[in-house]
Design a protein around this motif. Structure first.
Motif, mmCIF file in Angstrom:
data_model
loop_
_atom_site.group_PDB
_atom_site.id
_atom_site.type_symbol
_atom_site.label_atom_id
_atom_site.label_comp_id
_atom_site.label_asym_id
_atom_site.label_seq_id
_atom_site.Cartn_x
_atom_site.Cartn_y
_atom_site.Cartn_z
ATOM 1 N N ALA A 87 0.851 -1.202 0.000
ATOM 2 C CA ALA A 87 0.000 0.000 0.000
ATOM 3 C C ALA A 87 0.872 1.230 0.000
ATOM 4 C CB ALA A 87 -0.928 0.003 1.208
ATOM 5 N N SER A 88 0.530 2.226 -0.871
ATOM 6 C CA SER A 88 1.264 3.479 -0.964
ATOM 7 C C SER A 88 0.335 4.610 -0.563
ATOM 8 C CB SER A 88 1.786 3.686 -2.394
ATOM 9 O OG SER A 88 2.453 4.912 -2.515
ATOM 10 N N SER A 89 0.797 5.524 0.293
ATOM 11 C CA SER A 89 -0.022 6.656 0.759
ATOM 12 C C SER A 89 0.916 7.735 1.283
ATOM 13 C CB SER A 89 -0.980 6.194 1.869
ATOM 14 O OG SER A 89 -0.245 5.813 3.010
ATOM 15 N N ASN A 90 0.267 8.874 1.670
ATOM 16 C CA ASN A 90 1.033 9.953 2.275
ATOM 17 C C ASN A 90 1.058 9.835 3.792
ATOM 18 O OD1 ASN A 90 1.584 11.159 -0.215
ATOM 19 N ND2 ASN A 90 -0.369 12.273 -0.225
ATOM 20 N N GLY A 91 0.283 8.944 4.316
ATOM 21 C CA GLY A 91 0.212 8.797 5.770
ATOM 22 C C GLY A 91 1.389 8.003 6.322
ATOM 23 N N LEU A 92 1.561 8.118 7.643
ATOM 24 C CA LEU A 92 2.663 7.445 8.332
ATOM 25 C C LEU A 92 2.288 6.036 8.758
ATOM 26 C CD1 LEU A 92 4.020 10.359 10.556
ATOM 27 C CD2 LEU A 92 4.879 9.554 8.351
ATOM 28 N N SER A 93 1.027 5.619 8.559
ATOM 29 C CA SER A 93 0.614 4.283 8.956
ATOM 30 C C SER A 93 -0.310 3.691 7.902
ATOM 31 C CB SER A 93 -0.092 4.298 10.315
ATOM 32 O OG SER A 93 -1.285 5.059 10.249
ATOM 33 N N SER A 94 -0.444 2.343 7.944
ATOM 34 C CA SER A 94 -1.306 1.648 7.005
ATOM 35 C C SER A 94 -1.840 0.408 7.706
ATOM 36 C CB SER A 94 -0.530 1.271 5.743
ATOM 37 O OG SER A 94 -1.365 0.579 4.844
ATOM 38 N N LYS A 95 -2.980 -0.113 7.255
ATOM 39 C CA LYS A 95 -3.634 -1.243 7.911
ATOM 40 C C LYS A 95 -3.836 -2.373 6.919
ATOM 41 C CE LYS A 95 -6.148 1.684 11.184
ATOM 42 N NZ LYS A 95 -5.338 1.271 12.320
ATOM 43 N N TYR A 96 -3.866 -3.618 7.488
ATOM 44 C CA TYR A 96 -4.188 -4.815 6.725
ATOM 45 C C TYR A 96 -5.118 -5.655 7.591
ATOM 46 C CZ TYR A 96 -3.853 -9.297 4.361
ATOM 47 O OH TYR A 96 -4.157 -10.480 3.731
ATOM 48 N N ILE A 97 -6.275 -6.092 7.019
ATOM 49 C CA ILE A 97 -7.300 -6.780 7.803
ATOM 50 C C ILE A 97 -7.353 -8.232 7.376
ATOM 51 C CG2 ILE A 97 -9.747 -6.886 8.371
ATOM 52 C CD1 ILE A 97 -9.901 -3.894 7.763
ATOM 53 N N LEU A 98 -7.264 -9.135 8.383
ATOM 54 C CA LEU A 98 -7.444 -10.571 8.160
ATOM 55 C C LEU A 98 -8.920 -10.871 8.400
ATOM 56 C CD1 LEU A 98 -4.322 -11.961 10.110
ATOM 57 C CD2 LEU A 98 -4.554 -11.576 7.640
ATOM 58 N N GLN A 99 -9.670 -11.163 7.310
ATOM 59 C CA GLN A 99 -11.092 -11.409 7.407
ATOM 60 C C GLN A 99 -11.331 -12.865 7.825
ATOM 61 O OE1 GLN A 99 -13.414 -9.137 7.025
ATOM 62 N NE2 GLN A 99 -12.228 -7.471 6.085
ATOM 63 N N SER A 100 -12.273 -13.017 8.791
ATOM 64 C CA SER A 100 -12.677 -14.363 9.251
ATOM 65 C C SER A 100 -11.442 -15.246 9.450
ATOM 66 C CB SER A 100 -13.653 -15.020 8.250
ATOM 67 O OG SER A 100 -14.824 -14.237 8.122
ATOM 68 N N ALA A 101 -10.666 -14.899 10.417
ATOM 69 C CA ALA A 101 -9.389 -15.580 10.682
ATOM 70 C C ALA A 101 -9.593 -17.068 10.926
ATOM 71 C CB ALA A 101 -8.709 -14.935 11.887
ATOM 72 N N ARG A 102 -8.658 -17.830 10.373
ATOM 73 C CA ARG A 102 -8.658 -19.269 10.557
ATOM 74 C C ARG A 102 -7.327 -19.697 11.204
ATOM 75 N NH1 ARG A 102 -10.187 -21.504 4.743
ATOM 76 N NH2 ARG A 102 -8.562 -20.025 4.174
ATOM 77 N N ALA A 103 -7.265 -20.967 11.532
ATOM 78 C CA ALA A 103 -6.052 -21.462 12.215
ATOM 79 C C ALA A 103 -4.825 -21.271 11.346
ATOM 80 C CB ALA A 103 -6.213 -22.931 12.575
ATOM 81 N N SER A 104 -5.014 -21.315 10.029
ATOM 82 C CA SER A 104 -3.865 -21.147 9.149
ATOM 83 C C SER A 104 -3.358 -19.724 9.120
ATOM 84 C CB SER A 104 -4.223 -21.607 7.730
ATOM 85 O OG SER A 104 -5.314 -20.853 7.226
ATOM 86 N N HIS A 105 -4.148 -18.761 9.660
ATOM 87 C CA HIS A 105 -3.639 -17.394 9.775
ATOM 88 C C HIS A 105 -2.576 -17.281 10.876
ATOM 89 C CE1 HIS A 105 -7.383 -16.128 7.545
ATOM 90 N NE2 HIS A 105 -6.428 -15.448 6.895
ATOM 91 N N SER A 106 -2.446 -18.285 11.696
ATOM 92 C CA SER A 106 -1.438 -18.252 12.754
ATOM 93 C C SER A 106 -0.054 -18.181 12.131
ATOM 94 C CB SER A 106 -1.538 -19.494 13.636
ATOM 95 O OG SER A 106 -2.810 -19.571 14.245
ATOM 96 N N GLY A 107 0.846 -17.456 12.797
ATOM 97 C CA GLY A 107 2.209 -17.372 12.297
ATOM 98 C C GLY A 107 2.827 -16.026 12.572
ATOM 99 N N TYR A 108 3.975 -15.789 11.925
ATOM 100 C CA TYR A 108 4.736 -14.549 12.109
ATOM 101 C C TYR A 108 4.267 -13.524 11.078
ATOM 102 C CZ TYR A 108 7.976 -17.127 15.097
ATOM 103 O OH TYR A 108 8.533 -17.874 16.107
ATOM 104 N N TYR A 109 4.181 -12.237 11.520
ATOM 105 C CA TYR A 109 3.830 -11.119 10.650
ATOM 106 C C TYR A 109 4.819 -9.995 10.894
ATOM 107 C CZ TYR A 109 -0.624 -13.400 9.665
ATOM 108 O OH TYR A 109 -1.579 -14.293 9.267
ATOM 109 N N SER A 110 5.098 -9.260 9.800
ATOM 110 C CA SER A 110 5.984 -8.095 9.903
ATOM 111 C C SER A 110 5.636 -7.143 8.779
ATOM 112 C CB SER A 110 7.446 -8.514 9.813
ATOM 113 O OG SER A 110 7.721 -9.119 8.564
ATOM 114 N N CYS A 111 6.184 -5.909 8.841
ATOM 115 C CA CYS A 111 5.944 -4.928 7.789
ATOM 116 C C CYS A 111 7.220 -4.194 7.480
ATOM 117 C CB CYS A 111 4.824 -3.948 8.156
ATOM 118 S SG CYS A 111 5.281 -2.809 9.490
#
Length: 880
Positions: A87-111
């Protein structure tokens, strides 16, 4: 022309400026921090179906006059395996939404945040979503295969990657076996394999999420259909009813009923591991049969990766060869009690082979055995003498319907009997022996194959050996030379049987060494001693068994005894108190076996010199200028050599050394008045030195001396009146001196009597000081007290040191007696004016004693003393 060139060059000149300007803008952007967070209250316990928002925020410094696009990238996986959002923007922050999380969403995340030319990563965060993973689906392509074809297994899942796909296989209805793991960043994974004869035909798969323990159920099992391209090959062997050595051997390999015309397998015949024939459809192997052709044969049919094998075992029968009989141990080394192995072996022969063992010419076998082997063993346990003899064996088998039998050569077996434990004994029953004795030891072993060698050992040390070819004992003669020849004696018996020797019991006896001749010697290696000195004598013997008793003797009289266990010198301390103690010394060494006497030692007793006596030859001290005077100097005791030195007023004049006890003569010339001065002699030996009495000479002058002698009396008369009062006082003082002298005499006589005794008792004459006495008259007591102790404060003019001159004992002292009666051989010389005087002293000038000779004691009842003759000469100047 120049304008065209400028138009061409200008863009190239502006390009670095533009790049420098852009570079300056990018350098102005600074990314301080990048952080990723979730909106979940508990990252490790997120319920399945929840919406999870990941927020990536950055702390960025951008110049006020600049505008920059900020790029936010979201990743899943510890190593940023999958890019989730860009995602590209002028803001200093950005969001990412995991919809209807499942067990496979488990794990490491970074940005990751990028701004201008800058890039910065956040730390990883781990989330866990509770729930189960969906069951994957397995597909196989193709499903119908032929041996040798390849198949592809594909496992597909709807879970969020990265995922681990696990493949299972099923063999003969057993539990699934895990055989391959494939990690993938996609939702599917593939695995390929080739189909062989033993390849399993049923498979399944499941998925796991990396980093957590959650996994799905196994997918449904999928089976494949494998078609056989050709049947198993057939192997044919001719002749079929038995093959014998020399027959024509034929081996044929063929495949029948191939279903597919395009399949043409290759046929190979293999013996053991060696290929012997190969062809496309039929393989044939032919040869003359030998024993080496016996073995396993394989018929192999192969097309692509499809391989089929058929096996047959071929035996070529061979008649037995002549057997060979061997014994272990060999025939000459068989020992009674051991195990005898008889081995019957053939080089060739078709199995089974029957073996028979025989002793001598007996027709009945000792042992029979049938084996599928080229060797048979007959074992005889615990061989004895009865097992000696000749042995042979037979081997037989069946070939070409004929029984073939062969017999071996003969083997001779000789059984050897080990020696029994030997006994050792001595020809005498003593337990103690002296060095120099000859001892005979007897050693005997009652059983054992002859000859027998006997060896003698002392304390495990070999001495020598004796060999006997009969049962008589071996005699060992041992000469006892030293103590180490005693100890434990053993004998060893052995015969030709190696390593089966026997030892006897030990026999002990003790060796004692007689004492050798001892050596007696003084500690300082000197036999010169002084009276009263303590001397250390050492006595030692070089050989002898302890304890050793040492006894010191003097002239056959025992003095001291010391017993010791050590080989060190024994010390005897003795004190040399008298001349008799110089006598002969010996020591005796005794150890109850023998005794020996040492060498003899006598001491040379060194006697200090006594105070010497100095006297003129003519007993006169009056001399003239230029006259030569003879002085004699002698000391009564002292060990020679004695050196006499004449002194005048402390100056050395002459030195004479002598070995004889005679007076030493000094000749001096009186040349000047100064030569009248006091003369003394010094006697010196290696022990001590002593100074003699002093002598001064009176020089006689010529006629002018008479005038002087006349004037002097006149002067004396003139002064007489003046001295009258002084003389009176002097008389009083003389009386006091006389009383003091009497006390000194008493003190002198007491120690002399206590220490040495009287002249009659000790038989020794010792000198003391005799001095000049100045007094008006000498009575009897004055005659007796001519001896003065050194250091006494009196008017005596000391002349010499003499000790213990005593009067012979009598009934009493006659005060009117002449001094000649109080000494032995005393001569007196008086002036003419006083020749009729009865007193010991003259009232005017006194008595002038010239000489006292103590050459020998004159008393009739007194025995002559031992030792050297003692001379003494005492000269007294005229008493004033």
């Amino acid at each position: 022309m120049a304008t065209k060139m400028l138009k061409i060059i200008f863009p190239f000149l502006m390009l670095p400026l533009i790049q420098m300007n852009q570079s300056g803008v990018q350098k102005d952007v600074t990314i301080n921090t990048v952080e990723i967070k979730t909106d979940a209250t508990d990252d490790e316990n997120i319920q399945e179906g929840s919406n999870i928002t990941l927020t990536c925020s950055a702390n960025i410094i951008i110049p006020p006059d600049q505008r920059s696009q900020i790029l936010h990238l979201f990743y899943k996986g510890e190593k940023k395996d999958i890019l989730l959002q860009n995602a590209s923007s002028n803001g200093l922050s950005s969001k990412y939404i995991l919809q209807s999380a499942r067990a496979s969403h488990s794990g490491y995340y970074s940005c990751v945040v990028e701004a201008g030319s800058k890039r910065k990563e956040s730390d990883t965060t781990f989330i866990t979503v509770k729930g189960n993973l969906q069951t994957p689906r397995l597909t196989i392509h193709p499903m119908n295969v032929t041996l040798g074809d390849s198949i592809e297994l594909c496992c597909t899942s709807e879970e969020i990657p990265p995922l681990t796909f696990i493949f299972y296989k099923y063999k003969d209805g057993q539990k699934p076996q895990r055989f391959s793991d494939v990690k993938s960043n996609n939702k599917s994974a593939m695995h390929q394999l080739k189909v062989a004869v033993n390849t399993e035909k049923a498979y399944s798969c499941k998925v796991e999420v990396n980093g957590i323990s959650a996994h799905s159920e196994n997918s449904q099992m999928v089976q494949i259909t494998v078609r056989d391209p050709f049947p198993d090959p057939i192997i044919k062997i001719e002749p079929s009813k038995g093959i014998f050595e020399g027959d024509n051997l034929t081996i044929k390999c063929v495949v029948h009923f191939i279903l597919f015309p395009d399949i043409q397998p290759e046929i190979t015949i293999v013996k053991d591991i060696t290929s012997i024939a190969t062809n496309a459809t039929v393989a044939v192997f032919t040869k003359k049969a030998t024993a080496n052709d016996t073995g396993e044969y394989k018929c192999m049919a192969q097309w692509n990766d499809a391989l089929k094998i058929t096996k047959r075992h071929v035996i070529v029968k061979v008649p037995v060869s002549e057997p060979t009989l061997k014994s272990t141990p060999t025939g000459d080394n068989v020992v009674a009690g051991e195990t005898l192995n008889l081995s019957c072996a053939v080089l060739k022969g078709t199995y089974p082979i029957t073996y028979n063992f025989y002793k001598a010419t007996s027709e009945a076998p000792l042992h029979q055995i049938t084996l599928n082997a080229t060797e048979a063993v007959h074992r005889i346990i615990s061989v004895n003498i009865e097992n000696q003899g000749r042995y042979s064996c037979e081997a037989s088998n069946t070939a070409n319907q004929i029984n073939r039998t062969e017999r071996s050569q003969y083997v001779n077996i000789s059984v050897k009997v080990p020696v029994s434990n030997p006994t050792i004994k001595c020809n005498s029953l003593k337990g103690v022996y002296k060095t120099g004795e000859l001892v005979t030891l007897l050693c005997q072993s009652t059983t054992g194959t002859l000859p027998i060698t006997y060896s003698l050992f002392l304390n495990k040390r070999f001495i020598y050996s004796v060999t006997r070819s009969n049962r008589e004992p071996a005699a060992f003669n041992v000469l006892i030379n030293e103590t180490k020849d005693g100890g434990e004696y053993k004998c060893k018996a052995e015969n030709e049987i190696p390593d089966l020797f026997k030892y006897s019991e030990g026999m002990n006896f003790t060796v004692k060494v007689p004492v050798s001749t001892p050596l007696l010697y003084p500690l300082l290696n000197s036999t010169e001693v002084k009276l009263g000195e303590t001397v250390a004598l050492h006595c030692i013997t070089s050989a002898g068994t302890p304890p050793i008793t040492y006894t010191l003797y003097r002239n056959q009289s025992s003095l001291q005894t010391v017993s010791t266990m050590q080989a060190i010198p024994t010390a005897f301390n003795i004190t040399i108190e008298t001349m008799k103690h110089s006598g002969e010394y010996r020591c005796e060494a005794d150890n109850q076996i023998s005794s020996q006497w040492s060498n003899r030692i006598s001491f040379h007793i060194l006697i200090p010199v006594s105070t010497p006596l100095l006297y003129p030859l003519l007993n006169s001290t009056e001399v003239k200028l230029g006259e030569t005077v003879t002085l004699h100097c002698i000391t009564s005791t002292g060990t020679p050599p004695i050196t006499y030195t004449l002194y005048r007023n402390q100056s050395s004049l002459q030195t004479v050394s002598t070995m004889q006890a005679i007076p030493t003569v000094f000749n001096i010339t009186i040349e000047t008045v100064e030569h009248s001065g006091e003369y003394r002699c010094e006697a010196e030996n290696q022990i001590s030195s002593q100074r003699s009495n002093g002598i001064s000479f009176h020089i006689l002058y010529t006629s002018w001396w008479l005038y002087i002698t006349v004037l002097v009396p006149l002067v004396l008369i003139a002064t007489a009146a003046v001295l009258a009062f002084g003389l009176r006082r002097q008389c009083k003082n003389n009386k006091d001196i006389r009383q003091a002298d009497e006390s000194d005499e008493i003190r002198q006589r007491e120690p002399s009597q206590n220490n040495q005794g009287s002249l009659k008792e000790s038989m020794e004459v010792v000198y003391s000081k005799i001095g000049k006495i100045i007094r008006p008259k000498l009575n009897q007591v004055d005659c007796d007290t001519l001896i003065e102790q050194p250091g006494t404060d009196s008017d005596w003019n000391h002349e010499g040191d003499y000790t213990n001159i005593v009067l012979p004992k009598g009934n009493g002292i006659d005060p009117e007696s002449d001094c000649e009666g109080d000494y032995t051989n005393v001569t007196s010389k008086r002036k003419a004016a006083n020749a009729d005087s009865d007193s010991c002293s003259d009232e005017s000038d006194g008595v002038h004693y010239i000489q006292i000779d103590l050459a020998a004691l004159q008393t009739q009842n007194m025995s002559q003393p031992e030792g050297p003759t003692i001379y003494a000469s005492i000269a007294l100047n005229k008493l004033r």
